[in-house]
Design an enzyme around this catalytic site. Structure first.
Site, PDB file in Angstrom:
ATOM      1  N   SER A  97       0.701  -1.260   0.031  1.00 47.92           N
ATOM      2  CA  SER A  97      -0.117  -0.010  -0.058  1.00 47.92           C
ATOM      3  C   SER A  97       0.749   1.149  -0.113  1.00 47.92           C
ATOM      4  CB  SER A  97      -0.994   0.041   1.180  1.00 47.92           C
ATOM      5  OG  SER A  97      -0.230   0.130   2.558  1.00 47.92           O
ATOM      6  N   HIS A 100      -5.630  -4.598  -2.025  1.00 48.05           N
ATOM      7  CA  HIS A 100      -5.662  -3.410  -2.941  1.00 48.05           C
ATOM      8  C   HIS A 100      -5.328  -3.802  -4.071  1.00 48.05           C
ATOM      9  CE1 HIS A 100      -4.840   0.218  -0.102  1.00 48.05           C
ATOM     10  NE2 HIS A 100      -4.159  -0.558   0.716  1.00 48.05           N
ATOM     11  N   LYS A 128     -12.857  -1.843  -0.114  1.00 49.88           N
ATOM     12  CA  LYS A 128     -11.780  -1.141  -1.051  1.00 49.88           C
ATOM     13  C   LYS A 128     -12.667  -0.791  -2.347  1.00 49.88           C
ATOM     14  CE  LYS A 128      -7.576  -1.097   1.624  1.00 49.88           C
ATOM     15  NZ  LYS A 128      -7.360  -2.136   2.429  1.00 49.88           N
TER      16      LYS A 128
END
Ligand SMILES: *Cc1c(COP(=O)(O)O)cnc(C)c1O
Length: 399
Positions: free
Chosen positions: A185, A213, A244
């Site tokens: 990240s 992610h 996300k």
């Protein structure tokens, strides 16, 4: 209450230390839905470049409608865990959607990916086994590993020579699991899953990838690192989040080999002892997979937006870490400069966050920009213009 007054003094000192180290986290208050354009309680309007809202679905009307419908037809909450009386048809449908999307055999849902990672190791591995973990893995993986008795090995971030060394060192253990984030990240780099897979084959180890992610982002259709490296169906365990790319609400999952999922359903503590996901969230999740499987529009736009942003920023003279995701680290190196720059960008209506030690290594301070499919070209241009304006003022542009 003498006890509390002593403890209170201790807490006050701790808090003051956090403050004086400049690490105190203040929360900015948003009064609009999450999205590319947001409003703050100060009345300020801003363009958001620091949410994990990669596909721009956080305020998607079709998802909101699906959530409302699920609430109307299935109620507010389950008041139970899955195995007692907390499983609805919708939960099973969402689990199928997860495994269909990732090309895996089965899936189970958690309240968050933090729980998925917290509950994945301990039921599967014992002190006879080994976990070999990337040094930059997410906090929830680190915590999950701590709850498990397997012997721990750590390799330097994405360093394959070091991973091989750890695989050699751990050869006496019965089962070995290599664990990595799909995308890291802070830099936006993708785990080299092709090479990890080769090493796993060579040394007879299994692999777990946390796709939090990378799902929705990496791979032409956003199916994550296994799409990128042509390894669909070949990785034993994937974990991920609905918080996300996948709508941004809440919820996590583990997906992979059916016996693994089956045993987790029997023994994974956050699954067994924590409430079921509420119908609204599950209904929206089902719709979300429908949307991103129906068309590749959002994934395509995200990739275009990211390429556009990176190209323009580089040609303006910014120092960008090479990214393979939609996380763009604008390197400033100096901690104070990163804070100054982020705050001035906010004055320009651009929401970004500056990161510095200990979140990133010393002298590698940066501003992390996260691109979304929801950003329109004019949003990107406005962000780039603001970066150039402040970049010039603070003299951070390469000439
Ligand atoms: C965000 C994130 C998580 C936590 O996900 P939640 O669903 O918000 O708990 C776990 N792992 C990684 C790699 C993440 O980036």
């Amino acid at each position: 209450m003498k006890v509390y007054s002593d403890f209170q003094k201790y807490l006050q000192t701790e808090l003051a230390d956090i403050q004086s180290a400049g690490l105190y986290k203040n929360e900015r208050i948003i009064t609009s839905p999450q999205g590319t354009a947001i409003r703050l309680n100060t009345g300020q309007e801003a363009l958001n470049f620091c949410a994990n809202n990669y596909l721009g679905l956080s305020d998607n009307q079709e998802l909101i409608q699906a959530a409302k419908e699920a609430m109307d037809t299935r109620g507010l909450g389950m008041s139970s865990v899955r195995f007692i009386c907390g499983t609805q048809d919708l939960h099973k449908q969402l689990e199928s959607a997860v495994s269909r999307f990732f090309g895996t055999e089965d899936a189970l849902l958690y309240a968050a990916c933090f729980d998925a990672n917290g509950g994945v190791f301990e039921p599967l591995l014992t002190e006879q086994d080994a976990i070999i973990s990337d040094s930059l893995n997410h906090a929830s993986i680190i915590d999950g590993v701590r709850l498990c008795k397997a012997i721990r090995y750590r390799y330097e971030n994405a360093d394959m020579a070091n991973l091989e060394f750890q695989l050699q060192k751990s050869q006496a253990q019965r089962f070995r699991l290599i664990v990595t984030d799909g995308v890291f990240s802070m830099d936006g780099n993708v785990a080299p899953l092709d090479k990890i897979y080769e090493l796993a084959q060579k040394y007879n180890a299994m692999i777990m990838v946390d796709e939090s992610h990378s799902a929705g982002v990496v791979g032409r259709t956003g199916r994550g690192t296994t799409e990128q490296f042509n390894l669909r169906g070949k990785i034993e365990i994937l974990t991920g989040t609905l918080g996300k790319s996948f709508g941004g609400a809440i919820g996590g999952f583990t997906t992979g080999k059916k016996e693994i999922i089956n045993l987790l359903r029997q023994r994974s503590r956050p699954y067994l002892f924590s409430n079921s996901l509420p119908p609204a969230i599950v209904g929206a999740g089902i719709k979300m997979f429908e949307i991103i499987e129906r068309t590749n529009e959002l994934q395509d736009r995200l990739h275009e937006n990211t390429q556009y942003f990176v190209k323009k920023m580089k040609s303006a003279g910014f120092d960008l870490k090479p990214t393979q995701s939609s996380i763009c680290a604008v390197m400033l190196y100096d901690a104070k400069l990163s804070q100054e720059m982020a705050s001035r960008l906010q004055d320009e209506g651009i929401f970004v966050t500056g990161f510095y030690y200990p979140v990133v290594p010393k002298d590698l301070a940066r501003i992390r920009v996260q691109i979304s499919a929801g950003h329109k070209k004019e949003h990107l241009d406005k962000c780039i213009e603001a970066f150039i304006k402040i970049g010039k003022e603070l003299d951070v542009l390469k000439s």
